[in-house]
Design an enzyme around this catalytic site. Structure first.
Site, PDB file in Angstrom:
ATOM      1  N   ARG A   4       0.831  -1.199   0.000  1.00 29.40           N
ATOM      2  CA  ARG A   4       0.000   0.000   0.000  1.00 29.40           C
ATOM      3  C   ARG A   4       0.871   1.256   0.000  1.00 29.40           C
ATOM      4  NH1 ARG A   4      -4.020   0.205   4.913  1.00 29.40           N
ATOM      5  NH2 ARG A   4      -1.985   0.133   5.954  1.00 29.40           N
ATOM      6  N   ARG A   8      -5.226 -14.378   2.960  1.00 30.74           N
ATOM      7  CA  ARG A   8      -6.603 -14.643   3.333  1.00 30.74           C
ATOM      8  C   ARG A   8      -7.379 -15.019   2.082  1.00 30.74           C
ATOM      9  NH1 ARG A   8      -5.379 -15.165   7.841  1.00 30.74           N
ATOM     10  NH2 ARG A   8      -6.273 -14.256   9.744  1.00 30.74           N
ATOM     11  N   GLU A  65     -13.785 -20.574   2.994  1.00 31.08           N
ATOM     12  CA  GLU A  65     -13.267 -21.760   3.665  1.00 31.08           C
ATOM     13  C   GLU A  65     -14.065 -22.047   4.943  1.00 31.08           C
ATOM     14  OE1 GLU A  65      -9.499 -20.314   6.260  1.00 31.08           O
ATOM     15  OE2 GLU A  65      -9.177 -20.079   4.102  1.00 31.08           O
ATOM     16  N   HIS A 113      -5.302 -24.092   5.567  1.00 27.70           N
ATOM     17  CA  HIS A 113      -5.050 -22.919   6.407  1.00 27.70           C
ATOM     18  C   HIS A 113      -4.164 -23.290   7.598  1.00 27.70           C
ATOM     19  CE1 HIS A 113      -6.901 -18.766   7.533  1.00 27.70           C
ATOM     20  NE2 HIS A 113      -5.651 -18.850   7.956  1.00 27.70           N
TER      21      HIS A 113
END
Length: 329
Positions: free
Chosen positions: A174, A235, A264, A282
């Protein structure tokens, strides 16, 4: 005695630590449904969760709730605006999982590039008849270009590993990291589009936000080299899983390593069908040392936030510290 809910199965000794300070309601079983979670929070002062959705409806049904401690770094499961509106503290567990997660991201990237799981399935199926010069040809890691999308703690840990593989490191974030960090990591800032065009291996380690939804979709996949790999340890929802499955099936990119998925624990059916995807449930932070550190840090946050223990009133990792000391609304 204050009451807390431990909403997930965690290490029993961590629960015993909490019992030194609180009356503990422990769900040592499958994840609670949203309705059951809200019901069990109704008389609680605090909660330790791991990815459970918490927001305004929860607070309306749980008027005593003052802190929710998330056993994770990411907190897209928390509606932080609702936390702030109700003066409920949110906490998380950063830093303790940086190295384990970077290790796992590296393993996924290498497994995808070198076709490890694909060749293992083939071997287990009894297909191996002998050596072939073109058997499961993959891509090299050493001397290639690594593209890191998200240059936070874990992204920087990945960049440090790249030095041992003589990789060129590109990153997109960012905002640019400090010049001294760029110099230490020998990392070059690029726009997302330039990074995708140039990188041999792209690893995603950015937080999920609505603005980051489908950061990698059809247009982005089309920019990547046909020999490139994509690894997601961030994610679910950051990648358009349907578009990725389509790109893998058409060999528009070489392979993908995925530890997180949209929706998920459900996995897009098309991803299960493509051979050039390495899929894991995960588990990037799943070393015993790291998961214990996460559980204990989540407990530390909960204990301190509820005014107990040696750090009473000073939890280590508040997400919204502006609500500390304010009355619950």
């Amino acid at each position: 005695m204050q009451k807390v809910l431990v909403a997930r199965s965690i290490f029993p000794d961590v629960v015993e630590r909490l019992r030194e300070y609180f009356e503990v309601d422990w769900n040592d079983g499958p994840a609670l449904s949203q309705d059951e979670l809200v019901r069990r929070l109704a008389d609680k002062d605090g909660a330790l969760t791991a990815g459970d959705p918490i927001g305004a409806a929860t607070f309306a049904a749980a008027p005593r709730l003052r802190v929710v401690s998330n056993m994770a770094v990411g907190y897209n499961n928390f509606d932080i605006a609702a936390f702030n509106a109700s003066n409920v503290l949110a906490t998380n567990t950063p830093d303790v999982l940086n190295e384990s997660t970077a290790d796992f991201g590296w393993a996924l990237m290498m497994a995808a590039a070198r076709r490890v799981t694909e060749s293992e399935r083939w071997l287990r199926a009894g297909e191996w008849r002998g050596w072939r010069y073109d058997g499961f040809l993959g891509g090299d890691i050493y001397g290639s270009t690594l593209g890191i999308v998200g240059m936070g703690r874990i992204g920087q840990a990945l960049a440090r590993r790249a030095r041992g593989f003589a990789m060129r490191v590109l990153y997109h974030n960012r905002s640019r990291v400090a010049p001294e960090i760029e110099a230490e990591l020998n990392a070059e800032y690029r726009s997302k589009e330039d990074l995708l065009r140039q990188a041999d291996h792209v690893v995603l380690v950015l937080p999920y936000t609505p603005a980051n939804h489908h950061t990698i979709g059809r247009a982005e996949l089309a920019l990547m080299k046909p020999t490139a790999t994509l690894t997601n340890i961030a994610r679910g929802g950051i990648v358009d899983d349907a578009a990725l499955a389509e790109a893998l099936r058409a060999n528009r990119i070489a392979a993908a390593g995925l530890d997180v998925f949209e929706g998920e624990p459900s996995v897009h059916a098309a991803l299960l069908e493509v051979p050039n995807a390495v899929l894991t449930p995960h588990i990037a932070s799943a070393s015993e040392t790291t998961r214990r550190a996460m559980a204990n840090l989540a407990a530390d946050n909960l204990i301190a936030a509820l005014g107990a223990g040696p750090r009473a009133g000073r939890p280590p990792n508040p997400i919204n510290p502006e609500v500390l000391g304010k009355a619950r609304t």
